[in-house]
Each structure stands twice: as C-alpha cells, then as structure tokens.
Design a protein around this motif. Structure first.
Motif, PDB file in Angstrom:
ATOM      1  N   LYS A  16     -32.613 -85.761  51.843  1.00 61.59           N
ATOM      2  CA  LYS A  16     -31.844 -84.705  52.496  1.00 61.59           C
ATOM      3  C   LYS A  16     -30.444 -85.192  52.869  1.00 61.59           C
ATOM      4  O   LYS A  16     -29.443 -84.508  52.630  1.00 61.59           O
ATOM      5  N   ALA A  17     -30.373 -86.379  53.446  1.00 57.46           N
ATOM      6  CA  ALA A  17     -29.076 -86.894  53.896  1.00 57.46           C
ATOM      7  C   ALA A  17     -28.126 -87.109  52.722  1.00 57.46           C
ATOM      8  O   ALA A  17     -26.911 -86.891  52.853  1.00 57.46           O
ATOM      9  N   VAL A  18     -28.668 -87.522  51.596  1.00 58.08           N
ATOM     10  CA  VAL A  18     -27.839 -87.747  50.420  1.00 58.08           C
ATOM     11  C   VAL A  18     -27.265 -86.421  49.903  1.00 58.08           C
ATOM     12  O   VAL A  18     -26.080 -86.320  49.552  1.00 58.08           O
ATOM     13  N   ILE A  19     -28.122 -85.396  49.849  1.00 59.60           N
ATOM     14  CA  ILE A  19     -27.655 -84.076  49.404  1.00 59.60           C
ATOM     15  C   ILE A  19     -26.594 -83.537  50.352  1.00 59.60           C
ATOM     16  O   ILE A  19     -25.560 -83.007  49.927  1.00 59.60           O
ATOM     17  N   GLU A  20     -26.815 -83.705  51.656  1.00 59.91           N
ATOM     18  CA  GLU A  20     -25.836 -83.228  52.650  1.00 59.91           C
ATOM     19  C   GLU A  20     -24.517 -83.975  52.509  1.00 59.91           C
ATOM     20  O   GLU A  20     -23.438 -83.380  52.642  1.00 59.91           O
ATOM     21  N   ASN A  21     -24.591 -85.263  52.241  1.00 63.54           N
ATOM     22  CA  ASN A  21     -23.369 -86.061  52.084  1.00 63.54           C
ATOM     23  C   ASN A  21     -22.611 -85.662  50.818  1.00 63.54           C
ATOM     24  O   ASN A  21     -21.383 -85.606  50.808  1.00 63.54           O
ATOM     25  N   TYR A  22     -23.365 -85.318  49.759  1.00 67.48           N
ATOM     26  CA  TYR A  22     -22.747 -84.992  48.474  1.00 67.48           C
ATOM     27  C   TYR A  22     -22.197 -83.563  48.457  1.00 67.48           C
ATOM     28  O   TYR A  22     -21.094 -83.314  47.943  1.00 67.48           O
ATOM     29  N   TYR A  23     -22.963 -82.599  49.012  1.00 66.41           N
ATOM     30  CA  TYR A  23     -22.574 -81.183  48.954  1.00 66.41           C
ATOM     31  C   TYR A  23     -21.940 -80.677  50.248  1.00 66.41           C
ATOM     32  O   TYR A  23     -21.402 -79.570  50.292  1.00 66.41           O
ATOM     33  N   GLY A  24     -22.033 -81.441  51.318  1.00 67.79           N
ATOM     34  CA  GLY A  24     -21.514 -80.983  52.600  1.00 67.79           C
ATOM     35  C   GLY A  24     -22.650 -80.711  53.576  1.00 67.79           C
ATOM     36  O   GLY A  24     -23.755 -80.318  53.185  1.00 67.79           O
ATOM     37  N   LYS A  25     -22.383 -80.925  54.845  1.00 66.08           N
ATOM     38  CA  LYS A  25     -23.425 -80.792  55.858  1.00 66.08           C
ATOM     39  C   LYS A  25     -24.043 -79.398  55.912  1.00 66.08           C
ATOM     40  O   LYS A  25     -25.204 -79.213  56.263  1.00 66.08           O
ATOM     41  N   ALA A  26     -23.259 -78.373  55.535  1.00 71.66           N
ATOM     42  CA  ALA A  26     -23.733 -76.980  55.647  1.00 71.66           C
ATOM     43  C   ALA A  26     -24.559 -76.525  54.448  1.00 71.66           C
ATOM     44  O   ALA A  26     -24.919 -75.359  54.348  1.00 71.66           O
ATOM     45  N   VAL A  27     -24.896 -77.441  53.549  1.00 71.76           N
ATOM     46  CA  VAL A  27     -25.554 -77.047  52.304  1.00 71.76           C
ATOM     47  C   VAL A  27     -26.871 -76.302  52.539  1.00 71.76           C
ATOM     48  O   VAL A  27     -27.241 -75.415  51.764  1.00 71.76           O
ATOM     49  N   PHE A  28     -27.601 -76.638  53.621  1.00 67.68           N
ATOM     50  CA  PHE A  28     -28.899 -76.005  53.869  1.00 67.68           C
ATOM     51  C   PHE A  28     -28.840 -74.913  54.946  1.00 67.68           C
ATOM     52  O   PHE A  28     -29.870 -74.347  55.319  1.00 67.68           O
ATOM     53  N   TYR A  29     -27.624 -74.626  55.448  1.00 71.38           N
ATOM     54  CA  TYR A  29     -27.523 -73.725  56.592  1.00 71.38           C
ATOM     55  C   TYR A  29     -28.056 -72.317  56.290  1.00 71.38           C
ATOM     56  O   TYR A  29     -28.829 -71.748  57.073  1.00 71.38           O
ATOM     57  N   ASP A  30     -27.612 -71.728  55.176  1.00 71.31           N
ATOM     58  CA  ASP A  30     -28.011 -70.345  54.888  1.00 71.31           C
ATOM     59  C   ASP A  30     -29.533 -70.204  54.822  1.00 71.31           C
ATOM     60  O   ASP A  30     -30.106 -69.268  55.390  1.00 71.31           O
ATOM     61  N   GLU A  31     -30.171 -71.134  54.137  1.00 71.67           N
ATOM     62  CA  GLU A  31     -31.627 -71.070  54.020  1.00 71.67           C
ATOM     63  C   GLU A  31     -32.294 -71.325  55.367  1.00 71.67           C
ATOM     64  O   GLU A  31     -33.313 -70.724  55.708  1.00 71.67           O
ATOM     65  N   ALA A  32     -31.681 -72.203  56.178  1.00 70.04           N
ATOM     66  CA  ALA A  32     -32.228 -72.482  57.507  1.00 70.04           C
ATOM     67  C   ALA A  32     -32.099 -71.264  58.417  1.00 70.04           C
ATOM     68  O   ALA A  32     -33.022 -70.937  59.179  1.00 70.04           O
TER      69      ALA A  32
END
Length: 431
Positions: free
Chosen positions: A51-67
């Motif tokens: 998860k941290a790697v994806i957030e670092n690569y795509y941006g911290k907000a990458v999972f916000y909409d789904e969350a």
C-alpha cells in the motif's frame, strides 16, 4: 462514527457524519485490498505492490475515492434506518468532504427528503361530483361495433361520404403555395374517422360527393415529426373519386348467439348495458376522487424536492414504454421516429409530474392526520374475496400470495377509507 442531522433548504436534510482516524485507516485498507490489482508499479507484479509503495508512486490520495465510498456505503443506510421516524429519503444524497486528516474525516450528505405538507383545510369544501350513465345510444353503438365484425363492403353512389366510409381521393398539399414532400397522392384510399391523417383533414372530407373537388385548410400539430411543417397551416386540394361503405348484418338472435355468446338480442343488450354501466361507474368514481384531491391541493403548501419530480417522471416514462411494448414498439424506436432525444422527451412530463407528486403527498398527509389503517381482518376479508373469484379457499390463496399484493390490498383499504371520509365531510355537487 457519529452524526448529526439538521434541516436544510428545499426539503433536504443535512447529515454531518464524523469518522475517527481509526475508521479512516480501516477504510483506506479496505480500498487498497479492493483496488490494488488496478495499479502497476515498477519492480512489482500487478496487484502485489504494498500500500505504501502505491501511495508513494501514485500519490497519497490514490485510495481516497474508494475509501470514501466504503465509509458511505457501510454507514449511510444505517443512518437512514435510525432516522426513519424523523425523515424519509426520496433520492440519493449530494456528498461532500468537509474535513480530512489522519485524525478524522467529516462527510456531509445533503439528503432530499419527503416534505412536510401543510393543508389549510380538507373538509367543508364544495367539490364537483361526476356521474356518467349509459344511454340507449351507447348500447346501440356497441351493437354496431359487434355487427361491424361481419360487415361487407359496398360501393356507394347515392349519397355523400360519412364517417366509417372508405373514400378514394386525390390530394395535393401546400404551405404558402409551395408543395411539400409527402403531401401529394393520387387514388388514395382513406377510411374516414380512422385518424390516419392530421386533425381536421378527415372531418372536412366528410360530406363530399363523388366527383366533387374542394380545398381544405388544416394546421399541422406542434409535435409533428417534420420540423418544417410543425404548426404550419396547409391547404389541401381534394378530389373524391369513389365511396365505399359498410353494409352491416341484421342484429338478431342468431347473430348474437354466434358472435356474442348470448341467446337473444334482449339478453345481449342487457349484458352490454351492465358492462358499460360498470365502466361508467368506475369512470365516475375515478373522476370524482380526482376532483376531491385536486380541490384539496389548492389548499396545500409544500416544497417538493427535485428528486421526487424526477422520480415521478421516471415512472411516467416507464408507463409510456410499457404501453408502446403492448403495441409491439420500443421506446428507443419511437424516439428515433419522432426525432427527439430522451432529455427532451422527459420534459413533456414535467408539468404533469408535479401535481401528481403533490396529490400523493396530500393523500399521505390526510391518511396520517386521520389515522386511517387497514386492520388484519379487513385485509383477510379482501384476500378471501380474491380467493373466491379464482375458485380457491383463502388458505390456498394465501400460500402463493406475493407480499407486495398484501401491501397493495392494505393500501387500497386505507385509501378507500380516506375517500369515504372526504366524501362524507365535503359537499359534492353533481356535474
């Protein structure tokens, strides 16, 4: 999670939902688990990146909409259930995030709700009552329809044409002296009274004799399929060549026995009158009840949310679609033929939708105010009637009855009680 509610503009309720940092963290984790397979990160197989790697690569907000969606879908229905005594949602809410941090998330749901109706009065009014009665002419008209099943065609030479005749005509139409495509034909067979041509055309052909020529003036409807002709006045030059009428058989005992299942003409007319009167009584009842609600609506004040209007338009469009299906047509094909898109088609129902919604709100308000209910024994009695009509016992019938049918029966009992009350407490004046 905790929430507070507050009334908002135009029949909406503002629900402010606050989630803890722990709940937000859980939502992010759920979003990661659900969507991680969508993301590609160099050095990792798809779906295997932490998860941290994806957030670092795509941006911290990458999972916000789904969350956000996770928090909403797992908590909003529960809130509606808890608040059902205070308000009834009538559409999807508008969502906004008011605050977002690692410590908390504040979500605002602005919900369209069933509005509160204020009715100045619904008793002591003077209301039109409709009554329709069957005449001998109505029965004779039905008999003529029965005879028309076996009618034969005969050439007419000794009288002008009338409704029901088929005429053979030449016609040539023009607007402002200029002929238009599709407006000209020779030796065309037209059944008068069929409604095949635009309003006013067939009516003006009626009364013409063989060999007669005349010009008739008509106006194309505003909703005519051709944009060039909508609302335009046109002149048609008509020449009548031939009249074909219908010769009806004799109405006698033999005919009604073979074609109507009756032994005698007298029996046929009696049953026909009963059938027509039953339909007339239903029409009288429906129009009187509509008159009652329409009059009461004049004394009602309410702010109807747009969501309720749109939902009613949805129902009206669906009903129209069903009627087309019975004729073997699809709504999409109808719209293509008429040259209109769905948004424009929906606007045709806008003016009808609001009074329909208002009527239902008024009915609900009166039912609640007067405390009308359907008692279990009343529902059972109605079910027993329906069972008897299909030759079953009530117990047999109940085994296969749909719960929605029981709800409909209960609703019908309640509405009947309401109208009985309104008829008894208002002055009905026969029209």
């Amino acid at each position: 999670m905790n929430y507070v509610t507050a009334p908002a503009e135009k029949s909406t309720v503002k629900v402010t939902i606050t989630f803890t940092g722990e709940e937000w963290s859980t939502a992010i984790a759920q979003a990661y688990a659900k969507t991680k397979g969508k993301y590609t990160v160099p050095g990792f197989r798809k779906g295997k990146a932490p998860k941290a790697v994806i957030e670092n690569y795509y941006g911290k907000a990458v999972f916000y909409d789904e969350a956000f969606n996770y928090l909403y879908s797992n908590n909003y229905p529960e809130i509606l259930e808890k608040e059902k005594e205070n308000f009834t949602a009538v559409g999807e809410p508008e969502l906004a995030i008011e605050d977002l941090s690692d410590e908390k998330v504040v979500m605002i749901a602005t919900v369209p709700v069933k509005p509160e109706v204020v009715i100045e009065k619904y008793t002591g009014l003077k209301i039109t009552k409709y009554e329709y009665n069957v005449t001998d002419a109505d029965v004779d008209a039905e008999a003529e329809k029965l005879l028309a099943r076996k009618a034969t065609s005969v050439e007419v030479t000794d009288r002008p044409c009338k409704n029901g005749d088929t005429v053979n005509i030449d016609f040539s139409g023009s607007v402002n002296g200029v002929k238009f495509p599709g407006g000209t034909a020779e030796e065309y067979d037209l059944e008068l009274g069929s409604g095949a041509f635009i309003p006013g055309f067939e009516e003006q052909v009626v009364g013409m004799s063989i060999g007669e020529e005349k010009d008739i003036t008509v106006t194309f409807p505003e909703n005519y399929q051709s944009d060039e002709l909508k609302g335009k006045e046109a002149v048609f030059a008509i020449k009548l060549h031939k009249i074909t009428g219908k010769q009806l058989p004799e109405l006698n005992d033999e005919y009604v026995k073979a074609n109507a299942g009756c032994e005698t003409v007298e029996e046929y007319k009696t049953k026909t009158r009963e059938r027509l009167q039953k339909a007339a009584d239903k029409r009288s009842l429906d129009e009187t009840e509509n008159s009652i609600i329409t009059e009461i609506c004049k004394y009602a004040t309410v702010e109807i949310p747009d969501a309720m209007i749109e939902a009613e338009i949805d129902k009206m469009v669906q009903d129209f679609s069903y009627r087309l299906m019975y004729q073997g047509l699809k709504l999409e094909d109808y719209l293509n033929y008429m040259g209109i898109d769905m948004p424009k088609f929906r606007t045709q129902f806008t003016q009808q939708a609001k009074p329909r919604v208002l009527s239902q709100l008024v009915v609900d308000k009166i039912v609640k105010a007067e405390g009308f209910k359907a008692e279990p024994e009343e529902i059972d009695a109605k079910i027993a009637e329906q069972a008897q009509s299909v030759g079953k016992t009530a117990e047999e019938y109940k085994k296969n009855i749909d719960p929605r049918q029981v709800e409909y029966i209960a609703s019908d009992i309640i509405v009947t009680k309401m109208f009985d009350f309104l008829k008894a407490n208002n002055e009905l004046v026969t029209k």
